[in-house]
Motif scaffolding. Structure first.
Motif, PDB file in Angstrom:
ATOM      1  N   GLY A   1     -14.401  19.587  -0.074  1.00 36.75           N
ATOM      2  CA  GLY A   1     -13.437  20.619  -0.403  1.00 36.75           C
ATOM      3  C   GLY A   1     -13.481  21.812   0.540  1.00 36.75           C
ATOM      4  N   PRO A   2     -12.985  22.969   0.073  1.00 30.14           N
ATOM      5  CA  PRO A   2     -12.843  24.145   0.940  1.00 30.14           C
ATOM      6  C   PRO A   2     -14.171  24.735   1.423  1.00 30.14           C
ATOM      7  CG  PRO A   2     -12.277  24.708  -1.331  1.00 30.14           C
ATOM      8  CD  PRO A   2     -12.482  23.221  -1.283  1.00 30.14           C
ATOM      9  N   GLU A   3     -15.264  24.418   0.740  1.00 27.47           N
ATOM     10  CA  GLU A   3     -16.570  24.919   1.178  1.00 27.47           C
ATOM     11  C   GLU A   3     -16.952  24.353   2.546  1.00 27.47           C
ATOM     12  OE1 GLU A   3     -15.982  23.691  -1.829  1.00 27.47           O
ATOM     13  OE2 GLU A   3     -16.329  25.401  -3.150  1.00 27.47           O
ATOM     14  N   PHE A   4     -16.381  23.208   2.884  1.00 25.76           N
ATOM     15  CA  PHE A   4     -16.623  22.596   4.186  1.00 25.76           C
ATOM     16  C   PHE A   4     -15.576  23.162   5.144  1.00 25.76           C
ATOM     17  CE2 PHE A   4     -17.033  18.544   6.830  1.00 25.76           C
ATOM     18  CZ  PHE A   4     -18.269  18.897   7.325  1.00 25.76           C
ATOM     19  N   THR A   5     -15.857  24.342   5.659  1.00 26.85           N
ATOM     20  CA  THR A   5     -14.910  25.123   6.466  1.00 26.85           C
ATOM     21  C   THR A   5     -14.591  24.415   7.788  1.00 26.85           C
ATOM     22  OG1 THR A   5     -16.661  26.319   7.624  1.00 26.85           O
ATOM     23  CG2 THR A   5     -15.866  27.267   5.520  1.00 26.85           C
ATOM     24  N   PRO A   6     -13.503  24.843   8.457  1.00 23.36           N
ATOM     25  CA  PRO A   6     -13.188  24.264   9.774  1.00 23.36           C
ATOM     26  C   PRO A   6     -14.349  24.393  10.758  1.00 23.36           C
ATOM     27  CG  PRO A   6     -11.307  25.491   8.953  1.00 23.36           C
ATOM     28  CD  PRO A   6     -12.448  25.741   8.001  1.00 23.36           C
ATOM     29  N   GLU A   7     -15.083  25.492  10.704  1.00 19.08           N
ATOM     30  CA  GLU A   7     -16.231  25.678  11.593  1.00 19.08           C
ATOM     31  C   GLU A   7     -17.318  24.649  11.294  1.00 19.08           C
ATOM     32  OE1 GLU A   7     -13.794  29.186  11.209  1.00 19.08           O
ATOM     33  OE2 GLU A   7     -14.986  28.218   9.653  1.00 19.08           O
ATOM     34  N   LEU A   8     -17.589  24.424  10.011  1.00 21.79           N
ATOM     35  CA  LEU A   8     -18.591  23.429   9.628  1.00 21.79           C
ATOM     36  C   LEU A   8     -18.134  22.021  10.009  1.00 21.79           C
ATOM     37  CD1 LEU A   8     -19.686  24.813   6.147  1.00 21.79           C
ATOM     38  CD2 LEU A   8     -21.040  24.787   8.251  1.00 21.79           C
ATOM     39  N   ARG A   9     -16.835  21.753   9.849  1.00 21.32           N
ATOM     40  CA  ARG A   9     -16.290  20.447  10.236  1.00 21.32           C
ATOM     41  C   ARG A   9     -16.462  20.218  11.737  1.00 21.32           C
ATOM     42  NH1 ARG A   9     -12.708  17.833   6.493  1.00 21.32           N
ATOM     43  NH2 ARG A   9     -12.423  19.160   4.676  1.00 21.32           N
ATOM     44  N   ASP A  10     -16.141  21.256  12.541  1.00 21.54           N
ATOM     45  CA  ASP A  10     -16.283  21.140  14.001  1.00 21.54           C
ATOM     46  C   ASP A  10     -17.734  20.864  14.384  1.00 21.54           C
ATOM     47  OD1 ASP A  10     -13.578  21.574  14.321  1.00 21.54           O
ATOM     48  OD2 ASP A  10     -13.792  23.683  14.903  1.00 21.54           O
ATOM     49  N   ALA A  11     -18.665  21.590  13.753  1.00 20.22           N
ATOM     50  CA  ALA A  11     -20.084  21.398  14.044  1.00 20.22           C
ATOM     51  C   ALA A  11     -20.512  19.976  13.673  1.00 20.22           C
ATOM     52  CB  ALA A  11     -20.920  22.435  13.294  1.00 20.22           C
ATOM     53  N   GLU A  12     -20.042  19.491  12.550  1.00 22.38           N
ATOM     54  CA  GLU A  12     -20.367  18.123  12.109  1.00 22.38           C
ATOM     55  C   GLU A  12     -19.811  17.094  13.086  1.00 22.38           C
ATOM     56  OE1 GLU A  12     -21.726  15.055   9.462  1.00 22.38           O
ATOM     57  OE2 GLU A  12     -22.194  17.191   9.515  1.00 22.38           O
ATOM     58  N   GLU A  13     -18.570  17.283  13.523  1.00 16.20           N
ATOM     59  CA  GLU A  13     -17.961  16.348  14.468  1.00 16.20           C
ATOM     60  C   GLU A  13     -18.699  16.345  15.802  1.00 16.20           C
ATOM     61  OE1 GLU A  13     -13.738  17.147  14.674  1.00 16.20           O
ATOM     62  OE2 GLU A  13     -13.509  16.763  12.526  1.00 16.20           O
ATOM     63  N   ARG A  14     -19.144  17.514  16.279  1.00 10.44           N
ATOM     64  CA  ARG A  14     -19.918  17.588  17.525  1.00 10.44           C
ATOM     65  C   ARG A  14     -21.234  16.819  17.377  1.00 10.44           C
ATOM     66  NH1 ARG A  14     -18.160  22.875  17.441  1.00 10.44           N
ATOM     67  NH2 ARG A  14     -20.181  23.635  16.710  1.00 10.44           N
ATOM     68  N   LEU A  15     -21.896  17.006  16.244  1.00  9.31           N
ATOM     69  CA  LEU A  15     -23.154  16.310  15.997  1.00  9.31           C
ATOM     70  C   LEU A  15     -22.949  14.801  15.969  1.00  9.31           C
ATOM     71  CD1 LEU A  15     -26.185  16.468  15.279  1.00  9.31           C
ATOM     72  CD2 LEU A  15     -25.501  16.653  12.894  1.00  9.31           C
ATOM     73  N   ARG A  16     -21.915  14.344  15.269  1.00  4.52           N
ATOM     74  CA  ARG A  16     -21.637  12.902  15.202  1.00  4.52           C
ATOM     75  C   ARG A  16     -21.312  12.336  16.579  1.00  4.52           C
ATOM     76  NH1 ARG A  16     -21.490  10.747  10.173  1.00  4.52           N
ATOM     77  NH2 ARG A  16     -21.286  12.213   8.450  1.00  4.52           N
ATOM     78  N   ALA A  17     -20.560  13.091  17.398  1.00  2.00           N
ATOM     79  CA  ALA A  17     -20.244  12.652  18.744  1.00  2.00           C
ATOM     80  C   ALA A  17     -21.513  12.527  19.584  1.00  2.00           C
ATOM     81  CB  ALA A  17     -19.247  13.608  19.398  1.00  2.00           C
ATOM     82  N   GLN A  18     -22.428  13.478  19.442  1.00  2.00           N
ATOM     83  CA  GLN A  18     -23.700  13.409  20.172  1.00  2.00           C
ATOM     84  C   GLN A  18     -24.502  12.188  19.748  1.00  2.00           C
ATOM     85  OE1 GLN A  18     -25.638  17.131  19.426  1.00  2.00           O
ATOM     86  NE2 GLN A  18     -24.477  18.234  20.987  1.00  2.00           N
ATOM     87  N   LEU A  19     -24.549  11.929  18.447  1.00  2.00           N
ATOM     88  CA  LEU A  19     -25.267  10.750  17.960  1.00  2.00           C
ATOM     89  C   LEU A  19     -24.649   9.474  18.495  1.00  2.00           C
ATOM     90  CD1 LEU A  19     -25.875  11.775  14.241  1.00  2.00           C
ATOM     91  CD2 LEU A  19     -27.607  11.478  15.987  1.00  2.00           C
ATOM     92  N   GLU A  20     -23.341   9.415  18.491  1.00  2.00           N
ATOM     93  CA  GLU A  20     -22.626   8.224  18.955  1.00  2.00           C
ATOM     94  C   GLU A  20     -22.886   7.993  20.451  1.00  2.00           C
ATOM     95  OE1 GLU A  20     -20.663   4.895  18.059  1.00  2.00           O
ATOM     96  OE2 GLU A  20     -21.212   6.400  16.560  1.00  2.00           O
ATOM     97  N   SER A  21     -22.980   9.065  21.223  1.00  2.00           N
ATOM     98  CA  SER A  21     -23.183   8.922  22.674  1.00  2.00           C
ATOM     99  C   SER A  21     -24.588   8.430  23.002  1.00  2.00           C
ATOM    100  CB  SER A  21     -22.927  10.256  23.378  1.00  2.00           C
ATOM    101  OG  SER A  21     -23.970  11.187  23.093  1.00  2.00           O
ATOM    102  N   LYS A  22     -25.526   8.530  22.069  1.00  2.00           N
ATOM    103  CA  LYS A  22     -26.902   8.079  22.304  1.00  2.00           C
ATOM    104  C   LYS A  22     -27.091   6.600  22.026  1.00  2.00           C
ATOM    105  CE  LYS A  22     -28.997  12.519  21.704  1.00  2.00           C
ATOM    106  NZ  LYS A  22     -30.270  13.155  21.570  1.00  2.00           N
ATOM    107  N   LYS A  23     -26.077   5.946  21.501  1.00  2.00           N
ATOM    108  CA  LYS A  23     -26.203   4.509  21.173  1.00  2.00           C
ATOM    109  C   LYS A  23     -26.167   3.663  22.429  1.00  2.00           C
ATOM    110  CE  LYS A  23     -24.484   4.605  16.481  1.00  2.00           C
ATOM    111  NZ  LYS A  23     -23.495   4.150  15.554  1.00  2.00           N
TER     112      LYS A  23
END
Length: 141
Positions: free
Chosen positions: A119-141
């Motif tokens: 919901g709204p507690e997961f702000t756009p800033e938190l979403r961006d940070a999460e997406e960056r983290l997931r992208a970093q994890l994916e690039s390490k595979k």
């Protein structure tokens, strides 16, 4: 929808007893079927709790407790992560699984939270940070 499929431990898995060749062959076929269907995202067996630890939290204090842990029925021996359309589909896949333990066993099915679930507690800033983290994890595979 993603689901974590939790294989409950028993006295044999907690004793470190490994599956026999027959079960390993059956599980290999099952995992291949999951993969071919596009359902399997991950899956692993776990060492017994005697090789593990727990970290207990109390405010700012952390306490480490080494295994083994007494309540075998509450322990996990392995897991899969499935990508399916519904809980019912996850259940149908689990029902096709070879019995993971000699005699009786139990597999628990739990849905994994997705970003939109927060919901709204997961702000756009938190979403961006999460997406960056997931992208970093994916690039390490």
């Amino acid at each position: 929808m993603r689901f974590m499929i939790l294989v409950k431990a028993d006295k044999n898995s907690e004793a470190g007893t490994l599956p026999d060749e027959k079960l390993m062959t059956e599980m290999g076929k099952y995992n291949e079927e999951l993969m071919k269907a596009g359902v399997l995202l991950a899956g692993e067996g776990l060492h017994p709790s005697s090789k593990g630890a727990r970290v207990k939290f109390s405010g700012t204090q952390r306490t480490v407790v080494d295994g083994p842990f007494a309540e075998t029925k509450e322990l996990i021996a392995g897991f899969w992560i499935f990508q399916v359309k519904s809980k019912e589909e996850a259940i149908e896949w689990v029902k096709r699984c070879p019995n993971p333990m000699p005699g009786e066993s139990e597999i628990e099915i739990r849905q994994i939270f997705e970003a939109e679930d927060f919901g709204p507690e997961f702000t756009p800033e938190l979403r961006d940070a999460e997406e960056r983290l997931r992208a970093q994890l994916e690039s390490k595979k």
